[in-house]
Design an enzyme around this catalytic site. Structure first.
Site, mmCIF file in Angstrom:
data_model
loop_
_atom_site.group_PDB
_atom_site.id
_atom_site.type_symbol
_atom_site.label_atom_id
_atom_site.label_comp_id
_atom_site.label_asym_id
_atom_site.label_seq_id
_atom_site.Cartn_x
_atom_site.Cartn_y
_atom_site.Cartn_z
ATOM 1 N N ARG A 127 69.864 4.602 22.556
ATOM 2 C CA ARG A 127 70.530 4.081 21.343
ATOM 3 C C ARG A 127 69.514 3.528 20.343
ATOM 4 O O ARG A 127 68.575 2.843 20.721
ATOM 5 C CB ARG A 127 71.521 2.976 21.715
ATOM 6 C CG ARG A 127 72.092 2.274 20.484
ATOM 7 C CD ARG A 127 73.388 1.555 20.770
ATOM 8 N NE ARG A 127 73.242 0.444 21.688
ATOM 9 C CZ ARG A 127 74.265 -0.291 22.117
ATOM 10 N NH1 ARG A 127 75.503 -0.010 21.723
ATOM 11 N NH2 ARG A 127 74.062 -1.285 22.957
ATOM 12 N N ARG A 170 73.950 -6.270 32.095
ATOM 13 C CA ARG A 170 75.138 -6.239 31.227
ATOM 14 C C ARG A 170 76.278 -5.475 31.887
ATOM 15 O O ARG A 170 77.452 -5.821 31.721
ATOM 16 C CB ARG A 170 74.777 -5.629 29.866
ATOM 17 C CG ARG A 170 73.955 -6.605 29.023
ATOM 18 C CD ARG A 170 73.183 -5.907 27.928
ATOM 19 N NE ARG A 170 74.006 -5.255 26.959
ATOM 20 C CZ ARG A 170 73.672 -4.128 26.312
ATOM 21 N NH1 ARG A 170 72.515 -3.546 26.548
ATOM 22 N NH2 ARG A 170 74.485 -3.612 25.436
HETATM 23 P P1 ADP Z 1 79.161 0.382 22.481
HETATM 24 O O1 ADP Z 1 79.542 -0.119 21.102
HETATM 25 O O2 ADP Z 1 80.352 0.599 23.371
HETATM 26 O O3 ADP Z 1 78.096 -0.436 23.144
HETATM 27 P P2 ADP Z 1 77.914 2.567 20.982
HETATM 28 O O4 ADP Z 1 79.005 3.034 20.072
HETATM 29 O O5 ADP Z 1 76.833 1.745 20.382
HETATM 30 O O6 ADP Z 1 78.543 1.838 22.287
HETATM 31 O O7 ADP Z 1 77.288 3.873 21.668
HETATM 32 C C1 ADP Z 1 76.199 3.766 22.590
HETATM 33 C C2 ADP Z 1 75.243 4.947 22.366
HETATM 34 O O8 ADP Z 1 75.889 6.146 22.753
HETATM 35 C C3 ADP Z 1 74.808 5.130 20.913
HETATM 36 O O9 ADP Z 1 73.455 5.526 20.892
HETATM 37 C C4 ADP Z 1 75.719 6.252 20.410
HETATM 38 O O10 ADP Z 1 75.084 7.035 19.386
HETATM 39 C C5 ADP Z 1 75.937 7.077 21.674
HETATM 40 N N1 ADP Z 1 77.258 7.699 21.726
HETATM 41 C C6 ADP Z 1 78.445 7.179 21.319
HETATM 42 N N2 ADP Z 1 79.458 8.046 21.541
HETATM 43 C C7 ADP Z 1 78.882 9.140 22.112
HETATM 44 C C8 ADP Z 1 79.388 10.395 22.583
HETATM 45 N N3 ADP Z 1 80.698 10.687 22.525
HETATM 46 N N4 ADP Z 1 78.512 11.269 23.116
HETATM 47 C C9 ADP Z 1 77.190 10.983 23.185
HETATM 48 N N5 ADP Z 1 76.654 9.825 22.767
HETATM 49 C C10 ADP Z 1 77.492 8.915 22.236
HETATM 50 P P1 AMP Z 2 77.647 -5.709 21.836
HETATM 51 O O1 AMP Z 2 77.042 -5.385 20.516
HETATM 52 O O2 AMP Z 2 79.139 -5.675 21.824
HETATM 53 O O3 AMP Z 2 77.039 -4.902 22.965
HETATM 54 O O4 AMP Z 2 77.261 -7.249 22.122
HETATM 55 C C1 AMP Z 2 75.921 -7.648 22.205
HETATM 56 C C2 AMP Z 2 75.833 -9.027 22.826
HETATM 57 O O5 AMP Z 2 76.496 -9.992 21.990
HETATM 58 C C3 AMP Z 2 76.494 -9.186 24.194
HETATM 59 O O6 AMP Z 2 75.678 -8.745 25.275
HETATM 60 C C4 AMP Z 2 76.726 -10.695 24.227
HETATM 61 O O7 AMP Z 2 75.534 -11.418 24.473
HETATM 62 C C5 AMP Z 2 77.145 -10.970 22.781
HETATM 63 N N1 AMP Z 2 78.607 -10.806 22.625
HETATM 64 C C6 AMP Z 2 79.254 -9.867 21.881
HETATM 65 N N2 AMP Z 2 80.582 -10.031 21.978
HETATM 66 C C7 AMP Z 2 80.785 -11.075 22.812
HETATM 67 C C8 AMP Z 2 81.937 -11.725 23.336
HETATM 68 N N3 AMP Z 2 83.181 -11.319 23.022
HETATM 69 N N4 AMP Z 2 81.749 -12.779 24.170
HETATM 70 C C9 AMP Z 2 80.526 -13.220 24.481
HETATM 71 N N5 AMP Z 2 79.393 -12.633 24.055
HETATM 72 C C10 AMP Z 2 79.523 -11.578 23.211
#
Ligand code: ADP
Ligand code: AMP
Length: 218
Positions: A127, A170
């Site tokens: 990512r 995580r």
């Molecule tokens: P989350 O918000 O659940 O942590 P993200 O939307 O940031 O996840 O996605 C995590 C990674 O996976 C990013 O690098 C994104 O570009 C990639 N990704 C998201 N959806 C897909 C998919 N359908 N296929 C392949 N890669 C994906």
């Molecule tokens: P995310 O971008 O959703 O992966 O969140 C990144 C980080 O932000 C997490 O690993 C937590 O440290 C913090 N965080 C985001 N949302 C929450 C939540 N609802 N409760 C507690 N921590 C959060």
């Protein structure tokens, strides 16, 4: 449409939030993005949150709940919203129910994005994102120019918490504290579940198809 996205880190919540929120014409609200913006701006909230985020731990409930309660009071959320990354604990889920009850409304849907740990690790390891929270992947969603965001031209970087040891932690935090919320939403009768693998637009179609079966008709 009042909607929450549930799923492990890397399930594609942020990626899907963008398209699904646009389809329902509601603001996508990502607690992770709000925390990261506060970290960049070095606010008091950001300095506090960063200690937990870098370690892959959850920011304490009181801080997170107060932040979301405030955000849901903004005028743009009055007609609906898509929460990405909140709630993540049982107290957060219960607080959301109370906040919505005070606003005289309820949640329409909780959409679970289902994916296994192997896929999540591949997604998180590759990512990349920009300061404006556009998300890319070095192999699966590569930007046209390496290291540059196609959307805003900003530099792409790897999140401090997207390194192997923190990713593993995580996932454990998700399994312990967030996965049990699925039962909370099943009991409320608002749970919809989809497979989060396949191309981004396929997952979006699946998500909208599932969501159109719940909540208010468009
Ligand atoms: P989350 O918000 O659940 O942590 P993200 O939307 O940031 O996840 O996605 C995590 C990674 O996976 C990013 O690098 C994104 O570009 C990639 N990704 C998201 N959806 C897909 C998919 N359908 N296929 C392949 N890669 C994906
Ligand atoms: P995310 O971008 O959703 O992966 O969140 C990144 C980080 O932000 C997490 O690993 C937590 O440290 C913090 N965080 C985001 N949302 C929450 C939540 N609802 N409760 C507690 N921590 C959060």
């Amino acid at each position: 449409m009042r909607l929450v996205l549930v799923g492990p880190p890397g399930a594609g919540k942020g990626t899907q939030a963008r398209w699904v929120a646009r389809y329902y014409d509601v603001p996508p609200i990502s607690t992770g993005d709000i925390f990261r913006a506060n970290v960049v701006n070095q606010t008091e909230l950001g300095l506090e949150a960063r200690k937990y985020m870098d370690a892959g731990d959850l920011v304490p409930d009181e801080v997170t709940i107060a932040m979301v309660a405030d955000r849901l009071g903004y005028p743009d959320a009055a007609g609906g919203f898509l929460l990405d990354g909140f709630p993540r604990t049982r107290p957060q889920a219960e607080a959301l129910d109370v906040i919505l009850a005070e606003l005289g409304t309820t949640l329409d849907c909780a959409l679970e994005l289902q994916i296994n740990d192997y896929e999540v690790i591949r997604r998180l390891a590759g990512r990349r994102m920009c300061r404006r929270a556009h998300v890319w992947h070095v192999d699966f969603e590569p930007p046209t120019v390496d290291g540059v965001c196609d959307e805003c031209g900003g530099d792409l970087f790897q999140r401090d918490d997207d390194h192997p040891a923190t990713i593993r932690h995580r996932l454990d935090v998700h399994a312990e504290q967030t996965a049990p919320l699925i039962e909370h939403y099943r009991a409320l009768g608002v749970l919809v579940q989809i497979r989060a693998t396949g191309k981004v637009d396929e997952v979006t179609r699946r998500a909208i198809g599932a969501l159109d079966t719940c909540g208010p008709r468009r």
